[in-house]
Design an enzyme around this catalytic site. Sequence first.
Site, PDB file in Angstrom:
ATOM      1  N   CYS A 116       0.816  -1.230   0.000  1.00 25.28           N
ATOM      2  CA  CYS A 116       0.000   0.000   0.000  1.00 25.28           C
ATOM      3  C   CYS A 116       0.842   1.268   0.000  1.00 25.28           C
ATOM      4  CB  CYS A 116      -0.933   0.013   1.203  1.00 25.28           C
ATOM      5  SG  CYS A 116      -1.962  -1.447   1.259  1.00 25.28           S
ATOM      6  N   HIS A 282      -3.953   6.963   1.170  1.00 26.00           N
ATOM      7  CA  HIS A 282      -4.130   5.644   0.550  1.00 26.00           C
ATOM      8  C   HIS A 282      -5.554   5.199   0.868  1.00 26.00           C
ATOM      9  CE1 HIS A 282      -4.111   1.453  -0.208  1.00 26.00           C
ATOM     10  NE2 HIS A 282      -4.036   1.112   1.069  1.00 26.00           N
ATOM     11  N   ASN A 312      -9.919  -0.710  -2.651  1.00 25.14           N
ATOM     12  CA  ASN A 312      -8.521  -0.472  -2.297  1.00 25.14           C
ATOM     13  C   ASN A 312      -7.650  -1.020  -3.422  1.00 25.14           C
ATOM     14  OD1 ASN A 312      -5.930  -0.696  -1.278  1.00 25.14           O
ATOM     15  ND2 ASN A 312      -6.553  -1.446   0.743  1.00 25.14           N
TER      16      ASN A 312
HETATM   17  O1  UT7 Z   1      -4.638  -1.372   2.503  1.00 28.02           O
HETATM   18  C1  UT7 Z   1      -3.971  -2.190   3.384  1.00 28.02           C
HETATM   19  C2  UT7 Z   1      -4.316  -1.860   4.761  1.00 28.02           C
HETATM   20  N1  UT7 Z   1      -5.568  -2.517   5.116  1.00 28.02           N
HETATM   21  C3  UT7 Z   1      -6.366  -1.925   5.953  1.00 28.02           C
HETATM   22  O2  UT7 Z   1      -6.090  -0.830   6.357  1.00 28.02           O
HETATM   23  C4  UT7 Z   1      -7.582  -2.690   6.408  1.00 28.02           C
HETATM   24  C5  UT7 Z   1      -7.887  -2.339   7.828  1.00 28.02           C
HETATM   25  N2  UT7 Z   1      -9.021  -3.120   8.360  1.00 28.02           N
HETATM   26  C6  UT7 Z   1     -10.271  -2.930   7.934  1.00 28.02           C
HETATM   27  O3  UT7 Z   1     -10.514  -2.126   7.067  1.00 28.02           O
HETATM   28  C7  UT7 Z   1     -11.366  -3.706   8.618  1.00 28.02           C
HETATM   29  O4  UT7 Z   1     -10.821  -4.429   9.694  1.00 28.02           O
HETATM   30  C8  UT7 Z   1     -12.129  -4.673   7.681  1.00 28.02           C
HETATM   31  C9  UT7 Z   1     -12.990  -3.875   6.745  1.00 28.02           C
HETATM   32  C10 UT7 Z   1     -11.148  -5.518   6.903  1.00 28.02           C
HETATM   33  C11 UT7 Z   1     -13.036  -5.614   8.470  1.00 28.02           C
HETATM   34  O5  UT7 Z   1     -13.936  -4.877   9.251  1.00 28.02           O
HETATM   35  P1  UT7 Z   1     -14.106  -5.209  10.806  1.00 28.02           P
HETATM   36  O6  UT7 Z   1     -15.135  -4.311  11.307  1.00 28.02           O
HETATM   37  O7  UT7 Z   1     -12.750  -5.135  11.434  1.00 28.02           O
HETATM   38  O8  UT7 Z   1     -14.674  -6.679  10.767  1.00 28.02           O
HETATM   39  P2  UT7 Z   1     -14.079  -8.022  11.417  1.00 28.02           P
HETATM   40  O9  UT7 Z   1     -12.911  -8.499  10.631  1.00 28.02           O
HETATM   41  O10 UT7 Z   1     -13.876  -7.816  12.874  1.00 28.02           O
HETATM   42  O11 UT7 Z   1     -15.272  -9.019  11.203  1.00 28.02           O
HETATM   43  C12 UT7 Z   1     -16.537  -8.821  11.824  1.00 28.02           C
HETATM   44  C13 UT7 Z   1     -17.486  -9.897  11.372  1.00 28.02           C
HETATM   45  C14 UT7 Z   1     -16.925 -11.307  11.467  1.00 28.02           C
HETATM   46  O12 UT7 Z   1     -17.986 -12.170  11.822  1.00 28.02           O
HETATM   47  P3  UT7 Z   1     -18.183 -12.640  13.343  1.00 28.02           P
HETATM   48  O13 UT7 Z   1     -16.917 -13.355  13.700  1.00 28.02           O
HETATM   49  O14 UT7 Z   1     -18.399 -11.393  14.124  1.00 28.02           O
HETATM   50  O15 UT7 Z   1     -19.374 -13.528  13.240  1.00 28.02           O
HETATM   51  C15 UT7 Z   1     -16.505 -11.627  10.074  1.00 28.02           C
HETATM   52  O16 UT7 Z   1     -16.516 -12.992   9.786  1.00 28.02           O
HETATM   53  O17 UT7 Z   1     -17.796  -9.692   9.982  1.00 28.02           O
HETATM   54  C16 UT7 Z   1     -17.554 -10.924   9.261  1.00 28.02           C
HETATM   55  N3  UT7 Z   1     -17.110 -10.569   7.921  1.00 28.02           N
HETATM   56  C17 UT7 Z   1     -17.981 -10.337   6.923  1.00 28.02           C
HETATM   57  N4  UT7 Z   1     -19.318 -10.368   6.849  1.00 28.02           N
HETATM   58  C18 UT7 Z   1     -19.888 -10.062   5.665  1.00 28.02           C
HETATM   59  C19 UT7 Z   1     -15.854 -10.400   7.465  1.00 28.02           C
HETATM   60  N5  UT7 Z   1     -15.884 -10.052   6.175  1.00 28.02           N
HETATM   61  C20 UT7 Z   1     -17.175 -10.002   5.810  1.00 28.02           C
HETATM   62  C21 UT7 Z   1     -17.834  -9.705   4.610  1.00 28.02           C
HETATM   63  N6  UT7 Z   1     -19.193  -9.740   4.592  1.00 28.02           N
HETATM   64  N7  UT7 Z   1     -17.172  -9.361   3.498  1.00 28.02           N
END
Ligand code: UT7
Length: 355
Positions: A116, A282, A312
Amino acid sequence: MRHSKIAGIGKYLPEKVTTNDDLSKVMETTDEWIQERTGIKERRYGKKHEETTTTMGARAAAIAIERAGIQKEDIDFIIFATLSPDYYFPGCGVLVQRELGITHKEVGALDIRNQCSGFVYALSIADQFVKTGMYKNVLVIGAEMHSMGLDFTTRGRNVTVIFGDGAGAVVLQPSDDDSQILTTKLHADGTHAEKLAYINPGSHGGYHSKRLGEEVDYGYPDDDTYGGIFLTQHMMDNAQTYPNMEGQFVFKLAVQKFPEVIMEALTEQGLKPSDINMLIPHQANLRISQFVQRKMGLRDDQVWNNIQKYGNTTAASVPIALCEAYEAGAIKKGDLVCLAAFGSGFTWGSALIRW
Ligand code: UT7
């Protein structure tokens, strides 16, 4: 002292639009989840077998070269940042050189593997080359064809829904007025390298997971077999050939490092956040950009966001956003533009540009 300036800028986004609803047909996800957590509504995917990271980079580069008022023959050096190269090796630098037909002078071509923050690193390197007088016209490209390497099943949804394809490019030249790159700041901390990574195929042989006390079975043969084990059948069968990310871990570091590295550049230059006319973060997650905006006390018109349309695009996201802001007339001569990025490595950086 000699300075460099952005003399030309271009971008390329493939035509194919993939919406959140399109993705919800192949994996368990929803438009609501994706928009709420990331701000993304849709992203672009390159045309398989016709478009590649290199061809998209070349399209963006051709525009940047034209806008710089030079011919491709005038390019003295090429820097290409990507995490989704056409080949494991050689890199996209030489492939884009061939694609654009810049082979006559046998100019150097360098690949940057900083994910990134790849474009910010690449820009900083190009800036040093121009400042020292080594090169006059340096082509800097950030491009990605993520769609060829993502897991389009529910297993990969936390990563796959975020990423999109595209390319951006600039030409750096020596500056003869106040338009210049004022400073660049680069940082890295490899402590948590695996928190956001694409580790197979590779030569690690399980070393790092063992060192971290998290031994993972990659299906390596037990005996002293020579070669051919960058990629095992076990990796293919067990979905170990996709990117992985601990999203919340990355998020927490990102919202800390973005403001830190922006402030580092501003402070060095005797400037403050309110002096920024346009911040180009970014495009990792709209929530991250909004957090950074609040933390820096910036208005909506001082921050460029386009993740809603493109997702992204990793190394391409900063030059695409910069180009879009420029084309929209949102950046004028004399404006203070700040680029900032954070991502896998972890690596991060910023650049301050007097446009
Ligand atoms: O560019 C490189 C740098 N990258 C970043 O800066 C990314 C930084 N992180 C993020 O942007 C966020 O952490 C994400 C968008 C990737 C994820 O969001 P989050 O609010 O942190 O979600 P999470 O990973 O804690 O997941 C929450 C829930 C989980 O389910 P349970 O365990 O609570 O039942 C996941 O399995 O959401 C579920 N989940 C989804 N549900 C529907 C994960 N991905 C998805 C999805 N659709 N695509």
